[in-house]
Design a protein around this motif. Structure first.
Motif, PDB file in Angstrom:
ATOM      1  N   PHE A 237      -6.750   4.327   4.253  1.00  0.00           N
ATOM      2  CA  PHE A 237      -6.707   3.898   5.654  1.00  0.00           C
ATOM      3  C   PHE A 237      -7.185   2.455   5.790  1.00  0.00           C
TER       4      PHE A 237
ATOM      5  N   ASP B   7      -8.691  10.678   9.370  1.00  0.00           N
ATOM      6  CA  ASP B   7      -7.373  10.539  10.001  1.00  0.00           C
ATOM      7  C   ASP B   7      -7.544  10.208  11.476  1.00  0.00           C
TER       8      ASP B   7
ATOM      9  N   ILE C 177       1.101   7.574   3.696  1.00  0.00           N
ATOM     10  CA  ILE C 177       0.157   8.687   3.822  1.00  0.00           C
ATOM     11  C   ILE C 177       0.944   9.962   3.545  1.00  0.00           C
TER      12      ILE C 177
END
Length: 152
Positions: free
Chosen positions: A3, A136, A36
């Motif tokens: 991320f 997330d 992802i």
């Protein structure tokens, strides 16, 4: 890709004023779906004018019949009303779930705010059971904050 590695790429897309807003939103969808592994469908829904419904915006993944979602219906419609993140580890356990594909096992929806108003959301479906973590959520909140900058 982590991320943290994706954040600068999201910013680069957002600040590329040579592309239209929809082109930038689609680029974000493509970036997330590509990098992802548990993001199998990535798309945006936005409030449809003054109507109490959401309209499908740019997305990447299998085609969907759900181009209009009434407020309160399904996960996206619930987020439009609650203004809260909604993480669904198992879509079969949700009474108010709108099935897009039999392969979808989990969903996460994060609202997008412009000037304090919920104007839309990012919606992510996963074919992996219970894949979404707090990381997330925080990352997608970052994405939504950046997206709000181009929508305000």
């Amino acid at each position: 890709m982590t991320f943290e590695q994706l954040k600068p790429q999201v910013e680069t897309i957002v600040f590329n004023t040579k592309k239209t807003v929809n082109e930038r939103l689609l680029s974000i969808c493509e970036l997330l779906e590509k990098h992802i592994s548990h993001y199998n469908w990535v798309g945006f829904y936005f409030r449809n004018g003054d109507k109490e419904e959401l309209k499908l915006g740019p997305y990447v993944g299998a085609p969907t019949d759900h181009t209009i979602i009434p407020f309160g219906k399904g996960i996206c419609g619930q987020v439009a009303v609650s203004n809260q993140n909604f993480v669904v580890p198992d879509v079969t356990a949700q009474d108010n779930y709108i099935a897009c594909s039999i392969t979808v096992k989990a969903e996460i929806v994060i609202p997008i705010f412009v000037n304090g108003e919920n104007i839309g959301q990012i919606d992510i479906d996963s074919n992996t059971p219970d894949p979404f973590t707090e990381a997330d959520e925080r990352f997608l909140e970052f994405v939504c904050e950046k997206v709000s900058e181009i929508l305000s």
